[in-house]
Write a protein that holds these residues in place. Structure first.
Motif, PDB file in Angstrom:
ATOM      1  N   LYS A  96       0.817  -1.216   0.000  1.00 20.61           N
ATOM      2  CA  LYS A  96       0.000   0.000   0.000  1.00 20.61           C
ATOM      3  C   LYS A  96       0.851   1.267   0.000  1.00 20.61           C
ATOM      4  O   LYS A  96       0.622   2.176  -0.785  1.00 20.61           O
ATOM      5  N   GLY A  97       1.804   1.341   0.905  1.00 17.61           N
ATOM      6  CA  GLY A  97       2.634   2.542   0.994  1.00 17.61           C
ATOM      7  C   GLY A  97       3.007   2.834   2.426  1.00 17.61           C
ATOM      8  O   GLY A  97       3.234   1.915   3.221  1.00 17.61           O
ATOM      9  N   LEU A  98       3.032   4.093   2.766  1.00 18.04           N
ATOM     10  CA  LEU A  98       3.407   4.518   4.115  1.00 18.04           C
ATOM     11  C   LEU A  98       2.204   5.171   4.791  1.00 18.04           C
ATOM     12  O   LEU A  98       1.541   6.027   4.207  1.00 18.04           O
ATOM     13  N   GLN A  99       1.954   4.771   6.017  1.00 13.69           N
ATOM     14  CA  GLN A  99       0.870   5.376   6.780  1.00 13.69           C
ATOM     15  C   GLN A  99       1.442   6.261   7.876  1.00 13.69           C
ATOM     16  O   GLN A  99       2.252   5.819   8.687  1.00 13.69           O
ATOM     17  N   THR A 153      -1.258  11.352  -1.985  1.00 16.01           N
ATOM     18  CA  THR A 153      -2.032  11.087  -0.761  1.00 16.01           C
ATOM     19  C   THR A 153      -3.434  10.638  -1.163  1.00 16.01           C
ATOM     20  O   THR A 153      -4.362  11.453  -1.223  1.00 16.01           O
ATOM     21  N   PRO A 154      -3.627   9.342  -1.438  1.00 19.29           N
ATOM     22  CA  PRO A 154      -4.954   8.872  -1.834  1.00 19.29           C
ATOM     23  C   PRO A 154      -5.964   8.895  -0.696  1.00 19.29           C
ATOM     24  O   PRO A 154      -7.171   8.829  -0.931  1.00 19.29           O
ATOM     25  N   ASP A 155      -5.458   8.971   0.539  1.00 21.81           N
ATOM     26  CA  ASP A 155      -6.392   8.940   1.661  1.00 21.81           C
ATOM     27  C   ASP A 155      -5.849   9.793   2.809  1.00 21.81           C
ATOM     28  O   ASP A 155      -4.675   9.679   3.168  1.00 21.81           O
ATOM     29  N   CYS A 156      -6.689  10.658   3.345  1.00 24.10           N
ATOM     30  CA  CYS A 156      -6.350  11.462   4.526  1.00 24.10           C
ATOM     31  C   CYS A 156      -7.618  11.666   5.331  1.00 24.10           C
ATOM     32  O   CYS A 156      -8.670  12.003   4.779  1.00 24.10           O
ATOM     33  N   SER A 157      -7.532  11.433   6.610  1.00 19.65           N
ATOM     34  CA  SER A 157      -8.674  11.679   7.485  1.00 19.65           C
ATOM     35  C   SER A 157      -8.197  12.402   8.726  1.00 19.65           C
ATOM     36  O   SER A 157      -7.110  12.127   9.245  1.00 19.65           O
ATOM     37  N   ALA A 158      -8.991  13.355   9.169  1.00 20.06           N
ATOM     38  CA  ALA A 158      -8.687  14.107  10.388  1.00 20.06           C
ATOM     39  C   ALA A 158      -9.926  14.112  11.272  1.00 20.06           C
ATOM     40  O   ALA A 158     -11.045  14.337  10.789  1.00 20.06           O
ATOM     41  N   HIS A 159      -9.730  13.845  12.545  1.00 20.78           N
ATOM     42  CA  HIS A 159     -10.844  13.827  13.480  1.00 20.78           C
ATOM     43  C   HIS A 159     -10.485  14.648  14.710  1.00 20.78           C
ATOM     44  O   HIS A 159      -9.418  14.461  15.306  1.00 20.78           O
TER      45      HIS A 159
END
Length: 479
Positions: A96-99, A153-159
């Motif tokens: 997948k890559g790096l998280q 950056t195919p995915d980014c989430s902030a909460h």
């Protein structure tokens, strides 16, 4: 199965094998978890500064307040005072890559407020504290058509789990009655803005930076190294690996290498931040490139002999072994032309780097008008080993030559016993040819490094078919 089907199947199998062989790297770079942790520290420090520069939009709306009625509010001039990312972690995720995971982040901002209800208008200022911010970013690594790395950056989430607003002014109490509405709106705006800023930073800064990885490295006006990616970088559970072509080539006329790199069985060593695997293919293409560029041709004249070496390069000296020289070319200066009829093939094993070059040495007599008379042609063979190290981001080395074996390939002055020349050839090799080669090797060949990266704590180990170099890294920011 018919003959046509068999032919098609065999053709497909051959193509698959060829493609598999073609994509084997000649050079591998591995970034370990320790290296990723260091990169994360540098990136988070930069991201903190970027997030502290977030520009937030003005907010306005209407809300109904018990016993007050409809209230129109406006929040403007929202200013971030700081944004802190105290806990973060970067983890390679296989295939997948790096998280990048950021937890317990917090920020503070302030701004101005205005309110209008019934016939009342008022304004003031407010402070906002945002706590328990959690951000998760997936970085996908790839490569473009030139072999340079890419990142997205195919995915980014902030909460954001906690937002506290404190209003000041005469009617600050009124705002505090419907603060939950405002806090909810600010939370959503901040969550979206954080991911927008992350995506922008990756595209504008991280993408630009990783593309400083050199696809080609020019050694001099004759030779270059191809460090292009042969496949997108791949993440494993413990590291990030990049497979590079790892091939020297002649700048004047590049042609395909007549053999392919073998699979490189990289070790599981993780003591250093970064490792480089340079295969036998990598070093052998250096020999091919330098041979093809004509860079393995040297001339030795008496003027080049060090003054502390009591040796004269003339026919009088060599007539002791070849009496015919004194008759045909009495007391004439000589010179040697040293060349390699074939490119040297280097091998890497647990004992180090070694090769057995074949070297031609053509001797000439020099007439007063500078014209040359060919005398004899010797063939030299011997075992050569190399000592390798790293200095200032470059692979450096030196050669050590074992016993040299001589044979006579051609002679214009009759036959003679070449073994009688052994000591003279040893002097020429150890005092003139070898120092010239080692002076070039001491200049080194650049490793594929990103801009402003310095290496330290160098490790050098030899394995079957490849040289392993390990190092810790330090990033030098621009001043």
């Amino acid at each position: 199965m018919g003959m046509q089907s068999v032919a098609v199947a065999c053709g497909a199998l051959t193509l698959c094998l060829a493609l598999t062989t073609a994509t084997n790297p000649g050079f591998v770079v591995r970034i370990t978890q320790a290296g990723l942790d260091y990169a994360q520290q540098q990136a988070i420090a930069s991201l903190e500064k970027k997030l502290a520069q977030l520009r937030l939009p003005d907010i306005s709306g209407d809300s109904r307040v018990l016993r007050v009625g409809k209230v129109h509010y406006e929040l403007s001039r929202l200013r971030l005072r700081d944004f802190h990312l105290p806990y973060s972690r970067i983890t390679p995720i296989s295939n997948k890559g790096l998280q990048v995971s950021i937890s317990n982040a917090f920020a503070e901002l302030d701004g101005d407020w205005r309110v209008k209800f019934l016939f009342i208008r008022d304004h003031g200022s407010f402070d906002l504290k945002v706590e328990n911010i959690y951000i998760k970013i997936l970085l996908r690594l790839g490569s473009d058509t030139s072999g340079k790395p890419t990142i997205s950056t195919p995915d980014c989430s902030a909460h954001i789990s906690k937002v506290r607003v404190l209003f000041s002014g005469k009617l600050g109490w009124l705002y505090n009655l419907f603060h939950s509405v405002i806090e909810s709106r600010l939370r959503k705006i901040l969550e979206n803005k954080v991911c927008d800023k992350v995506a922008m930073s990756v595209y504008n800064e991280l993408q630009t930076y990783i593309r400083t990885l050199p696809v080609t490295a020019r050694i001099d006006n004759k030779i270059g190294i191809d460090y292009s990616l042969v496949a997108p970088p791949r993440a494993t559970t413990k590291s990030l690996d990049a497979d590079l072509k790892g091939e020297f080539y002649s700048l004047a006329h590049r042609s395909p290498v007549p053999f392919s790199p073998l699979p490189l069985a990289f070790t599981s060593d993780h003591e250093r931040m970064v490792y480089f695997g340079a295969s036998s293919y990598f070093f052998s293409t250096a020999g091919i490139a330098y041979h093809k560029a004509g860079a393995l041709v040297f001339e030795i004249t008496e003027a080049m002999i060090p003054k502390d070496v009591e040796f004269k390069l003339n026919t009088s000296v060599f007539s002791a072994f070849i009496p015919q020289l004194e008759e045909k070319y009495p007391n004439m200066p000589m010179k040697f032309r040293v060349s390699t009829p074939t490119a040297p093939f280097l091998t890497v094993g647990e004992g180090g780097i070694s090769f057995q070059p074949i070297v031609d040495v053509q001797a000439y007599a020099i007439f007063p008008n500078s014209s040359l008379a060919p005398l004899f042609l010797l063939s030299l063979t011997g075992n050569v080993s190399a000592v390798i190290n790293v200095r200032s981001g470059r692979i450096i080395g030196s050669l050590d030559v074992g016993r040299i074996r001589l044979s006579l390939k051609d002679s214009a002055v009759g036959t003679f016993q070449v073994r009688m020349m052994q000591s003279l050839i040893n002097i020429l090799t150890s005092n003139m040819l070898l120092p010239r080669l080692n002076a070039r090797l001491d200049e080194g060949f650049p490793l594929p490094l990103l801009d402003r990266i310095q290496l330290s704590n160098i490790l050098v180990r030899f394995h079957q078919n490849f040289l392993l170099l390990g190092a810790d890294v330090r990033f030098q920011p621009r001043r």
